[in-house]
Write a protein that holds these residues in place. Sequence first.
Motif, mmCIF file in Angstrom:
data_model
loop_
_atom_site.group_PDB
_atom_site.id
_atom_site.type_symbol
_atom_site.label_atom_id
_atom_site.label_comp_id
_atom_site.label_asym_id
_atom_site.label_seq_id
_atom_site.Cartn_x
_atom_site.Cartn_y
_atom_site.Cartn_z
ATOM 1 N N LEU A 83 0.833 -1.199 0.000
ATOM 2 C CA LEU A 83 0.000 0.000 0.000
ATOM 3 C C LEU A 83 0.871 1.253 0.000
ATOM 4 O O LEU A 83 1.922 1.283 0.649
ATOM 5 C CB LEU A 83 -0.917 0.024 1.225
ATOM 6 C CG LEU A 83 -1.937 -1.106 1.350
ATOM 7 C CD1 LEU A 83 -2.647 -1.027 2.693
ATOM 8 C CD2 LEU A 83 -2.940 -1.048 0.204
ATOM 9 N N PRO A 84 0.429 2.319 -0.681
ATOM 10 C CA PRO A 84 1.167 3.587 -0.615
ATOM 11 C C PRO A 84 0.839 4.305 0.684
ATOM 12 O O PRO A 84 -0.187 4.048 1.319
ATOM 13 C CB PRO A 84 0.601 4.368 -1.814
ATOM 14 C CG PRO A 84 -0.808 3.873 -1.929
ATOM 15 C CD PRO A 84 -0.770 2.412 -1.539
ATOM 16 N N SER A 85 1.709 5.229 1.095
ATOM 17 C CA SER A 85 1.373 6.081 2.242
ATOM 18 C C SER A 85 0.405 7.151 1.766
ATOM 19 O O SER A 85 0.500 7.641 0.638
ATOM 20 C CB SER A 85 2.630 6.722 2.827
ATOM 21 O OG SER A 85 3.158 7.680 1.926
ATOM 22 N N LEU A 86 -0.551 7.506 2.596
ATOM 23 C CA LEU A 86 -1.530 8.540 2.283
ATOM 24 C C LEU A 86 -1.622 9.510 3.448
ATOM 25 O O LEU A 86 -1.810 9.087 4.587
ATOM 26 C CB LEU A 86 -2.919 7.927 2.035
ATOM 27 C CG LEU A 86 -3.079 6.920 0.889
ATOM 28 C CD1 LEU A 86 -4.510 6.395 0.853
ATOM 29 C CD2 LEU A 86 -2.716 7.552 -0.441
ATOM 30 N N VAL A 87 -1.459 10.813 3.189
ATOM 31 C CA VAL A 87 -1.593 11.832 4.226
ATOM 32 C C VAL A 87 -2.433 12.982 3.687
ATOM 33 O O VAL A 87 -2.536 13.190 2.471
ATOM 34 C CB VAL A 87 -0.224 12.360 4.714
ATOM 35 C CG1 VAL A 87 0.594 11.257 5.352
ATOM 36 C CG2 VAL A 87 0.546 13.007 3.567
ATOM 37 N N VAL A 88 -3.018 13.735 4.591
ATOM 38 C CA VAL A 88 -3.893 14.843 4.217
ATOM 39 C C VAL A 88 -3.072 16.103 3.946
ATOM 40 O O VAL A 88 -2.089 16.389 4.636
ATOM 41 C CB VAL A 88 -4.911 15.123 5.343
ATOM 42 C CG1 VAL A 88 -5.784 16.330 5.001
ATOM 43 C CG2 VAL A 88 -5.782 13.894 5.580
ATOM 44 N N VAL A 89 -3.485 16.867 2.919
ATOM 45 C CA VAL A 89 -2.877 18.162 2.631
ATOM 46 C C VAL A 89 -4.002 19.191 2.548
ATOM 47 O O VAL A 89 -5.074 18.912 2.006
ATOM 48 C CB VAL A 89 -2.059 18.133 1.318
ATOM 49 C CG1 VAL A 89 -2.934 17.734 0.141
ATOM 50 C CG2 VAL A 89 -1.402 19.475 1.057
ATOM 51 N N VAL A 90 -3.769 20.382 3.110
ATOM 52 C CA VAL A 90 -4.755 21.460 3.076
ATOM 53 C C VAL A 90 -4.615 22.233 1.767
ATOM 54 O O VAL A 90 -3.518 22.671 1.404
ATOM 55 C CB VAL A 90 -4.575 22.411 4.280
ATOM 56 C CG1 VAL A 90 -5.572 23.571 4.196
ATOM 57 C CG2 VAL A 90 -4.745 21.652 5.591
ATOM 58 N N LEU A 91 -5.731 22.397 1.064
ATOM 59 C CA LEU A 91 -5.739 23.039 -0.246
ATOM 60 C C LEU A 91 -6.147 24.507 -0.150
ATOM 61 O O LEU A 91 -6.563 24.977 0.895
ATOM 62 C CB LEU A 91 -6.700 22.292 -1.187
ATOM 63 C CG LEU A 91 -6.442 20.793 -1.371
ATOM 64 C CD1 LEU A 91 -7.556 20.156 -2.200
ATOM 65 C CD2 LEU A 91 -5.084 20.559 -2.038
ATOM 66 N N ASP A 92 -6.033 25.188 -1.279
ATOM 67 C CA ASP A 92 -6.374 26.605 -1.367
ATOM 68 C C ASP A 92 -7.007 26.848 -2.737
ATOM 69 O O ASP A 92 -6.446 26.432 -3.766
ATOM 70 C CB ASP A 92 -5.114 27.463 -1.197
ATOM 71 C CG ASP A 92 -5.377 28.938 -1.420
ATOM 72 O OD1 ASP A 92 -5.840 29.605 -0.478
ATOM 73 O OD2 ASP A 92 -5.110 29.411 -2.544
ATOM 74 N N GLU A 93 -8.166 27.516 -2.770
ATOM 75 C CA GLU A 93 -8.895 27.673 -4.030
ATOM 76 C C GLU A 93 -8.094 28.448 -5.071
ATOM 77 O O GLU A 93 -8.049 28.066 -6.247
ATOM 78 C CB GLU A 93 -10.237 28.373 -3.795
ATOM 79 C CG GLU A 93 -11.050 28.519 -5.069
ATOM 80 C CD GLU A 93 -12.422 29.110 -4.839
ATOM 81 O OE1 GLU A 93 -12.996 29.670 -5.800
ATOM 82 O OE2 GLU A 93 -12.930 29.014 -3.697
ATOM 83 N N GLY A 94 -7.467 29.541 -4.658
ATOM 84 C CA GLY A 94 -6.664 30.316 -5.604
ATOM 85 C C GLY A 94 -5.526 29.503 -6.175
ATOM 86 O O GLY A 94 -5.210 29.588 -7.377
ATOM 87 N N TRP A 95 -4.884 28.716 -5.342
ATOM 88 C CA TRP A 95 -3.786 27.846 -5.769
ATOM 89 C C TRP A 95 -4.296 26.824 -6.786
ATOM 90 O O TRP A 95 -3.660 26.575 -7.814
ATOM 91 C CB TRP A 95 -3.191 27.156 -4.549
ATOM 92 C CG TRP A 95 -1.906 26.430 -4.770
ATOM 93 C CD1 TRP A 95 -0.653 26.893 -4.519
ATOM 94 C CD2 TRP A 95 -1.743 25.080 -5.266
ATOM 95 N NE1 TRP A 95 0.283 25.936 -4.832
ATOM 96 C CE2 TRP A 95 -0.351 24.813 -5.293
ATOM 97 C CE3 TRP A 95 -2.622 24.098 -5.681
ATOM 98 C CZ2 TRP A 95 0.163 23.604 -5.725
ATOM 99 C CZ3 TRP A 95 -2.113 22.883 -6.122
ATOM 100 C CH2 TRP A 95 -0.739 22.636 -6.146
#
Length: 432
Positions: free
Chosen positions: A84-96
């Motif tokens: 299995l791959p590692s999976l972590v959460v990232v916080v996004l940004d609409e403008g980005w």
Amino acid sequence: MTLALITETKPEDWIYVSEGGATIVFSYRGPHNVQFSDQVLRLRKVPHGSLNSMLLDTNTEQPDDPMTTFQENIISKLVPSEFLPSLVVVVLDEGWLRSLIVLRDGDRPAERRQTDQIDIRRNKGVLATDLIGGTPIAIEVKPKWGYLPTECHLSPETVALKTTTCRFCMHTSFRMKQGDIGTTYCPLDLFSRDEMRVRKSLGALWAGWYESRGSLNNLRLFVEGRMAKPDDDHSVQLLARFFAAGESTDVQNLRELFSSTLAQVLLDSPILPLLSNLQRTLDILDIEGLSRLYTQSSSGSSCDSLGSSIPDPSMEEWKDFVEVYQSDHHSWDHTVPSPGHLRYYLMAYLLSATFKDCSIIIRPKSAYVGSFDATIIDMDIKSMDRLGKWERLDRKIVEHYKSSASQRRCIDSQRVSQSGYTHRFEELSKWR
């Protein structure tokens, strides 16, 4: 735990890799960053026009992408962590995200661009192990259904076809009628554990990749972190060197070298037997038996679409489901399923669909052919509202195949009796 922020990178640090029906993948290529180097970014997509019609509050805290919690709590109980791959959460940004679309949307296939787009309302995405970059080549195989169903839940009208020809081959015939590109690939050859059949299936995957100009999604080749196409001379030359073909780019020679190399990798790995076992034991009623059980129960009626009156399971329910699957499932009499177990069987079918639709990424451990890693990816949760669609599609596929002028026989070499499921499951459990 502090979550990674996508704004710590620039949109131009990310390049397009690939996409499926629900997600799109970008690989980090910016300056070294502890959180982002050797990672890919998986973003959710939405159909064009749905951003205004679907409510999603971007100003409030949204839950983590279900992919991460589903793998952590459910998939990891069924599949060994080394696959299995590692999976972590990232916080996004609409403008980005809007800037990323401007930069990279042109890299997407035209048919995808016409259909959907990145969901800019999401404020959380997924960082996963980059299995494509940092290696000379990577190979993505989507095996699909690795078994034939048992007879007991099939109707007299379908039993002869469904126990003779696998679902993928029937579906391929149906798609060709709709004008899609065909393939001679049969999953049961890939899952057979017989070297000649495995090589045959890989040769068919290569031929489909070549003849479709890389548009079929059962095989994708990546060279130097980018998706390779058969008409890309540079990529094909690098593939030839990797598979020890020297400077020769003869298609037939490359096909043979590819097939023989990958066959040995897959025969040495427990991944395909594991997937086949999970698929067949979770989809133990076939969609026909599941539909019959649904209409027999108090939850469904003859006018209901399969699963339409059933809410999606919570994560706690999925945890309970796995406990039952690993303890009681293999002792039940599935030839006479209990209406009291309806929700369990519906969830089992959804989970089987996850394992039918996943992909395997194969990549070398070093720069030379010989030692490879194999990782299972794309294991999303499926929703109850898809069951009705799958049931209708199943009927269409079989009805078409009945009248098909060319029918094939598919051999399920791993087919076991119902009493043998427990033994097979225990045998595979040693890999966990």
